[in-house]
Design a protein around this motif. Structure first.
Motif, mmCIF file in Angstrom:
data_model
loop_
_atom_site.group_PDB
_atom_site.id
_atom_site.type_symbol
_atom_site.label_atom_id
_atom_site.label_comp_id
_atom_site.label_asym_id
_atom_site.label_seq_id
_atom_site.Cartn_x
_atom_site.Cartn_y
_atom_site.Cartn_z
ATOM 1 N N ALA A 426 -2.487 64.245 -116.322
ATOM 2 C CA ALA A 426 -1.118 63.772 -116.536
ATOM 3 C C ALA A 426 -0.102 64.894 -116.303
ATOM 4 O O ALA A 426 0.954 64.672 -115.700
ATOM 5 N N ALA A 427 -0.458 66.104 -116.742
ATOM 6 C CA ALA A 427 0.437 67.243 -116.542
ATOM 7 C C ALA A 427 0.577 67.587 -115.056
ATOM 8 O O ALA A 427 1.674 67.885 -114.570
ATOM 9 N N ILE A 428 -0.534 67.518 -114.321
ATOM 10 C CA ILE A 428 -0.500 67.813 -112.884
ATOM 11 C C ILE A 428 0.343 66.784 -112.144
ATOM 12 O O ILE A 428 1.157 67.126 -111.277
ATOM 13 N N LEU A 429 0.161 65.507 -112.465
ATOM 14 C CA LEU A 429 0.948 64.461 -111.825
ATOM 15 C C LEU A 429 2.438 64.620 -112.148
ATOM 16 O O LEU A 429 3.293 64.470 -111.261
ATOM 17 N N SER A 430 2.735 64.958 -113.388
ATOM 18 C CA SER A 430 4.132 65.155 -113.781
ATOM 19 C C SER A 430 4.759 66.317 -113.012
ATOM 20 O O SER A 430 5.905 66.221 -112.540
ATOM 21 N N ARG A 437 10.779 65.607 -106.406
ATOM 22 C CA ARG A 437 11.745 64.558 -106.747
ATOM 23 C C ARG A 437 12.923 64.491 -105.781
ATOM 24 O O ARG A 437 13.516 63.430 -105.587
ATOM 25 N N ASN A 438 13.273 65.606 -105.157
ATOM 26 C CA ASN A 438 14.462 65.636 -104.294
ATOM 27 C C ASN A 438 14.128 65.480 -102.812
ATOM 28 O O ASN A 438 15.014 65.580 -101.965
#
Length: 450
Positions: A426-430, A437-438
């Motif tokens: 979950a941390a890696i995906l986040s 994101r940009n």
């Protein structure tokens, strides 16, 4: 203005489109990742095969040393003679054994593990010293059967079951009512105790209580179990083995486990079992053996289990490494050929072969460190020429180190592996979502650098 010969052909246009297309590159990387799962599955097959070889070696050593041991008894058997009248001239005689269980049964033992070497494998076996004591409380038996003739008190015998008689290291000193008695090999009640020793005893019908003491010096492998035959059965064990696994129908009432070993105490009552204190012949043989309990000399995670579990993270390792290469390709307009992805993927696959082969000769943790450092160094050196950027290469090395460190920590925490693994993913995906994101993926192109 370009002439018709200078203009790119339709095939060149398609080739250029494929090279510069983000979507096609992602599809290519996905296909490549799936293809690399084939050698990964072959490697897991190699690990399974090596584990089978180790198991076969353990069985071979156990056959020579002694296999797992189950101690049963003592059981007091009293022959009862019956006579059936067939005709005036013919009387058929037959005998049934009245089997009586102890009133008190106490076993106090020490289990000492040993390591035997066979080829490249270390096999754990044990020797044990068991002190057995207790008593039988008899009754004035009345047998309601018209064919009953007599109770043969002088032919009574005790049976002590031991599942592998090769494990008896010394003669068995045994006392019946304070007097030493002889031990005979084999079991006379084969349908109840298939493997054991017999102790002839003489009973006085006027005496109702008999005590016994004895000791067993045995050896075995993997586990040691007991059958709770007493009206009250108490078993106490101690050992310097730090990873016991308590097994069977009953867990210890008290236990203490540390790096220096363990102590465990069981107390089992007649009411905890599904069979009485006496019966004829083998009426409750199955129920008796189903009530056994004991301890297994357990390895929390052996090297092959750890290697198998580490191979389960292969998809994650491949995906994250390819993600780093892909983002470098996208953000720095540095085209990376599918063949270069393939070489990196194969290098990641070699890690598991190194891990298994080295761990067969060295400690697993050392093998993991050597294998991971070798693969990180190999990929980092190769990436320095692919990226042509010291900063990105250093970042790749740090991320690969973090991935292998994460997998290593997860392997050590057997009870929390799923929790740590899911939090890490979950941390890696986040992090991936945050740093991308940009990016405007519709306007992005792989560029034209080679």
């Amino acid at each position: 203005m370009k002439t018709e010969e200078q203009q790119p052909s339709i095939f060149e246009k398609i080739s250029t489109g494929i090279r510069n297309s983000i979507s096609l590159k992602l599809i290519l990387i996905t296909i490549l990742t799936l293809l690399l799962l084939i050698p990964m599955s072959m490697i897991r097959g190699i690990i399974a095969e090596r584990a089978i070889n180790r198991t076969e070696t353990e069985l071979e050593v156990s056959d020579k040393w002694a296999r797992q041991q189950t101690v049963t008894g003592p059981i007091l058997s009293i022959p009862v003679l019956y006579q059936r009248v067939v005709s005036e001239d013919e009387i058929v005689s037959y005998t049934k054994n009245l089997n009586i269980l102890p009133n008190q049964l106490m076993i106090d033992g020490t289990v000492l593990p040993e390591t035997l070497n066979r080829g490249i494998y270390d096999i754990t076996v044990y020797s044990g010293e068991l002190n057995i004591s207790g008593d039988f409380t008899l009754a004035r038996y009345r047998i309601d059967d018209e064919n009953f003739a007599e109770i043969q008190w002088d032919n009574a015998f005790l049976t002590i079951g031991l599942s592998d008689l090769r494990g008896i290291r010394k003669s068995i000193p045994f006392q019946w009512n304070g007097s030493p008695v002889a031990i005979e090999p084999g079991s006379k009640i084969q349908n109840m105790i298939s493997s054991g020793v017999t102790i002839p005893v003489s009973l006085n019908p006027e005496q109702l209580r008999y005590s016994f003491t004895g000791s067993l010096d045995i050896q075995g492998s993997e586990n040691l179990s007991f059958v709770p035959l007493g009206n009250e059965t108490r078993v106490s064990l101690e050992s310097n083995w730090p990873d016991p696994s308590f097994m069977g129908s009953f867990l210890p009432d008290e236990r203490e486990i540390s790096q220096n070993g363990f102590t465990a105490n069981w107390s089992v009552l007649q009411l905890n079992r599904n069979y009485p204190q006496k019966w004829f012949d083998d009426a409750y043989a199955s129920e008796m053996h189903q009530s056994s309990f004991g301890v297994k000399l357990f390895n929390t995670l052996d090297d092959y289990q750890k290697s198998t579990r580490s191979a389960k993270y292969a998809v994650m390792t491949l995906a994250l490494t390819f993600l780093i290469f892909f983002l470098t390709e996208v953000l720095n307009h540095r085209r990376i050929h599918p063949f270069q992805y393939t070489l990196v993927g194969l290098a990641l696959s070699v890690f598991y072969v190194l891990l298994v082969s080295i761990s067969e000769h060295l400690n697993f943790n050392i093998a993991y460190m050597i294998s991971s450092l070798a693969i990180i160094a190999m990929i980092t050196f190769y990436a320095s020429y692919v990226f042509r950027s010291r900063k990105i290469t250093l970042l790749l090395a740090m991320l690969l180190t973090a991935i292998y460190a994460f997998v290593f920590v997860t392997l050590q925490l057997a009870d929390y592996a799923l929790l740590i693994g899911s939090i890490g993913l979950a941390a890696i995906l986040s992090a991936t979502m945050f740093y991308t994101r940009n990016i405007n993926w519709y306007k992005l192109s792989l560029g034209s650098q080679g």
